[in-house]
Motif scaffolding. Structure first.
Motif, mmCIF file in Angstrom:
data_model
loop_
_atom_site.group_PDB
_atom_site.id
_atom_site.type_symbol
_atom_site.label_atom_id
_atom_site.label_comp_id
_atom_site.label_asym_id
_atom_site.label_seq_id
_atom_site.Cartn_x
_atom_site.Cartn_y
_atom_site.Cartn_z
ATOM 1 N N THR A 84 -4.855 -28.562 -0.980
ATOM 2 C CA THR A 84 -5.019 -29.822 -0.265
ATOM 3 C C THR A 84 -4.241 -29.805 1.048
ATOM 4 O O THR A 84 -4.818 -29.650 2.099
ATOM 5 C CB THR A 84 -4.592 -31.023 -1.130
ATOM 6 N N ASN A 85 -2.952 -29.950 0.996
ATOM 7 C CA ASN A 85 -2.136 -29.996 2.199
ATOM 8 C C ASN A 85 -0.846 -29.216 1.975
ATOM 9 O O ASN A 85 -0.514 -28.845 0.855
ATOM 10 C CB ASN A 85 -1.835 -31.440 2.606
ATOM 11 N N GLU A 97 4.631 -39.462 1.078
ATOM 12 C CA GLU A 97 3.435 -39.484 1.921
ATOM 13 C C GLU A 97 2.635 -38.192 1.786
ATOM 14 O O GLU A 97 1.400 -38.200 1.883
ATOM 15 C CB GLU A 97 3.776 -39.764 3.393
ATOM 16 N N ASP A 98 3.297 -37.072 1.532
ATOM 17 C CA ASP A 98 2.580 -35.808 1.327
ATOM 18 C C ASP A 98 1.888 -35.787 -0.031
ATOM 19 O O ASP A 98 0.779 -35.271 -0.160
ATOM 20 C CB ASP A 98 3.528 -34.621 1.475
ATOM 21 N N GLN A 100 0.827 -38.495 -1.574
ATOM 22 C CA GLN A 100 -0.299 -39.419 -1.420
ATOM 23 C C GLN A 100 -1.447 -38.761 -0.664
ATOM 24 O O GLN A 100 -2.615 -38.934 -1.015
ATOM 25 C CB GLN A 100 0.141 -40.702 -0.712
ATOM 26 N N LEU A 101 -1.134 -37.979 0.371
ATOM 27 C CA LEU A 101 -2.182 -37.271 1.109
ATOM 28 C C LEU A 101 -2.916 -36.292 0.189
ATOM 29 O O LEU A 101 -4.149 -36.184 0.242
ATOM 30 C CB LEU A 101 -1.591 -36.542 2.315
ATOM 31 N N SER A 102 -2.192 -35.614 -0.685
ATOM 32 C CA SER A 102 -2.816 -34.704 -1.653
ATOM 33 C C SER A 102 -3.798 -35.448 -2.553
ATOM 34 O O SER A 102 -4.902 -34.968 -2.814
ATOM 35 C CB SER A 102 -1.755 -34.037 -2.529
ATOM 36 N N THR A 104 -5.327 -38.281 -1.898
ATOM 37 C CA THR A 104 -6.454 -38.724 -1.076
ATOM 38 C C THR A 104 -7.433 -37.582 -0.830
ATOM 39 O O THR A 104 -8.652 -37.752 -0.959
ATOM 40 C CB THR A 104 -5.950 -39.300 0.263
ATOM 41 N N ILE A 105 -6.919 -36.417 -0.495
ATOM 42 C CA ILE A 105 -7.773 -35.249 -0.257
ATOM 43 C C ILE A 105 -8.524 -34.875 -1.528
ATOM 44 O O ILE A 105 -9.720 -34.584 -1.488
ATOM 45 C CB ILE A 105 -6.948 -34.064 0.273
#
Length: 115
Positions: A84-85, A97-98, A100-102, A104-105
């Motif tokens: 993901t990220n 936030e990282d 959460q980004l994972s 979301t992706i």
């Protein structure tokens, strides 16, 4: 970077981590590859638009009774691992936030598989 990529390749080929320090579970079935302060989040999927979170197994009794594996706590992942990220960790915990980004992706990727 080469050592981090080697850990990713190892788990892809063998279905388990090369050692305990190579991975960590984050939340809701998202895991991270790690090397030093570098992190790359990932999740597993069969690639058909479905997703079932696979958290760390907390009790050895939840595994196959014949399993003598050192990595009994690592769940059997689906055939596809998706990155993901990535981030560089600066503290004891992964930045929220990282994570959460994972998540979301992952949601976007699984939704795209349904098309």
């Amino acid at each position: 970077m080469a050592q981090l990529l080697a850990k990713i390749e190892y788990i892809g080929l063998n279905g388990e981590p090369p050692n305990r320090s190579a991975i960590n579970d984050l939340c809701e079935g998202v895991w991270e590859f790690k090397h030093g302060w570098h992190r790359v989040a990932y999740f597993d999927t069969p690639g058909d638009g479905t997703y079932e979170p696979k958290p760390r197994i907390g009790d050895r009794r939840e595994t196959d009774p014949d399993c003598q594996d050192d990595y009994w706590w690592y769940p059997h992942m689906d055939s596809i691992l998706r990155l993901t990220n990535a981030w560089s960790k600066t503290g004891q915990k992964a930045p929220p936030e990282d994570i959460q980004l994972s998540l979301t992706i992952r949601e976007e990727d699984v939704e795209h598989d349904k098309i």
